[in-house]
Write a protein that holds these residues in place. Sequence first.
Motif, PDB file in Angstrom:
ATOM      1  N   ASN A  31       0.811  -1.215   0.000  1.00  0.00           N
ATOM      2  CA  ASN A  31       0.000   0.000   0.000  1.00  0.00           C
ATOM      3  C   ASN A  31       0.850   1.274   0.000  1.00  0.00           C
ATOM      4  N   TYR A  32       2.168   1.118   0.106  1.00  0.00           N
ATOM      5  CA  TYR A  32       3.041   2.291   0.187  1.00  0.00           C
ATOM      6  C   TYR A  32       3.102   3.002  -1.154  1.00  0.00           C
ATOM      7  N   ASN A  33       2.777   4.279  -1.140  1.00  0.00           N
ATOM      8  CA  ASN A  33       2.822   5.083  -2.361  1.00  0.00           C
ATOM      9  C   ASN A  33       3.101   6.527  -1.970  1.00  0.00           C
ATOM     10  N   PHE A  34       4.372   6.832  -1.768  1.00  0.00           N
ATOM     11  CA  PHE A  34       4.747   8.162  -1.300  1.00  0.00           C
ATOM     12  C   PHE A  34       6.063   8.542  -1.949  1.00  0.00           C
ATOM     13  N   SER A  35       6.085   9.682  -2.614  1.00  0.00           N
ATOM     14  CA  SER A  35       7.268  10.044  -3.397  1.00  0.00           C
ATOM     15  C   SER A  35       8.117  11.150  -2.776  1.00  0.00           C
ATOM     16  N   GLY A  36       7.697  11.680  -1.628  1.00  0.00           N
ATOM     17  CA  GLY A  36       8.434  12.787  -1.016  1.00  0.00           C
ATOM     18  C   GLY A  36       9.857  12.445  -0.642  1.00  0.00           C
ATOM     19  N   GLY A  37      10.132  11.161  -0.393  1.00  0.00           N
ATOM     20  CA  GLY A  37      11.483  10.737  -0.023  1.00  0.00           C
ATOM     21  C   GLY A  37      12.193   9.990  -1.133  1.00  0.00           C
TER      22      GLY A  37
END
Length: 334
Positions: free
Chosen positions: A121-127
Amino acid sequence: MKLVRVTVSLFLVFSVVFTLFFGLGEIKKEYKIEETPEYKGILSVWQIDSFEGGTGSRRKFLLSAAKTFEKSHEGVLIMVTNYNEEGVKENLEKGIYPDMISFGIGTEVKGFGKIKVESKNYNFSGGNIDGKTYAVPWCRGSYALVKNPKLAENFTPNLSEVIVSKGENTQPLAALGLSGYTAEKIEIKEPMEAYVKFVSGKVPYFLCTQRDLVRLSNRNFDFDALPLNGYNDLYQYISVTTKSSDKYYNCEEFINYLIGEKCQNELKNISMFSPYFDLSYDGAYGELSKNIPSLTLSAFSDRGAAEKLALLSESLVLGDKSSEIKIKNMLIVP
């Protein structure tokens, strides 16, 4: 004297008989040798509070998560230490690194490695850098626009006067401007000074964070709050910076545990929000927790980028629409 010799002789006879009939049987018994857990080392974590939290300590939260993690990972111990940005910078320049570093946007981190995130479920592009993950957010805050109902009836697109709570590494005016608001007058102060001025009852609007909502609620101050979803930089990231290949696996394992649903639900203990799950807070805080920001700065933005964003954001809120395009060119979708 004779009595002593007799007594000693009887004791020796008793000892021999006892050993033959009882001790020999005990010696023949099989005993299981318990194995001690293999020691795998201490993982060090530096915690940097670069923005205000909700309640409680993020360091203590990490320590609590670490204790639970250690129970299922025998031989692994995790030590969490608070650091300020200057201390981090000095140590990194000397080549002194922790195994993991927990930080917010504005803290200039280097030496980080790629992280394999297990959650589907991980979907994060800030890092991310070039599509690969190097920093994972494990908790977040949020910006809000608050009004004093005695001084303002509603949230109008053009606000009369706003007191702004701004930390060294936060950009609240970007959240206000990119959420579609302008202001005729803005006054920027450090968080506690801004809060004190607002509760004095002289300013109708207050641009603040989740921490200020906690303060206002604890004070039983009458207020209305509106979540701002145009921008957010209140993310607490964690990166792997160990120089040991042997420790790398366990660092990744801890990060994946930290962002798992079980651990994320515990964020309510420190009144922080999850970047991944709805924690079901009540009232205005609940509305803020559901707020999904549309844009953010990269986790690895330097101080120069933050200063540029601050200037452009102030211009945008004061009515310079041309600043909006320049701001959006600096930002990414979380």
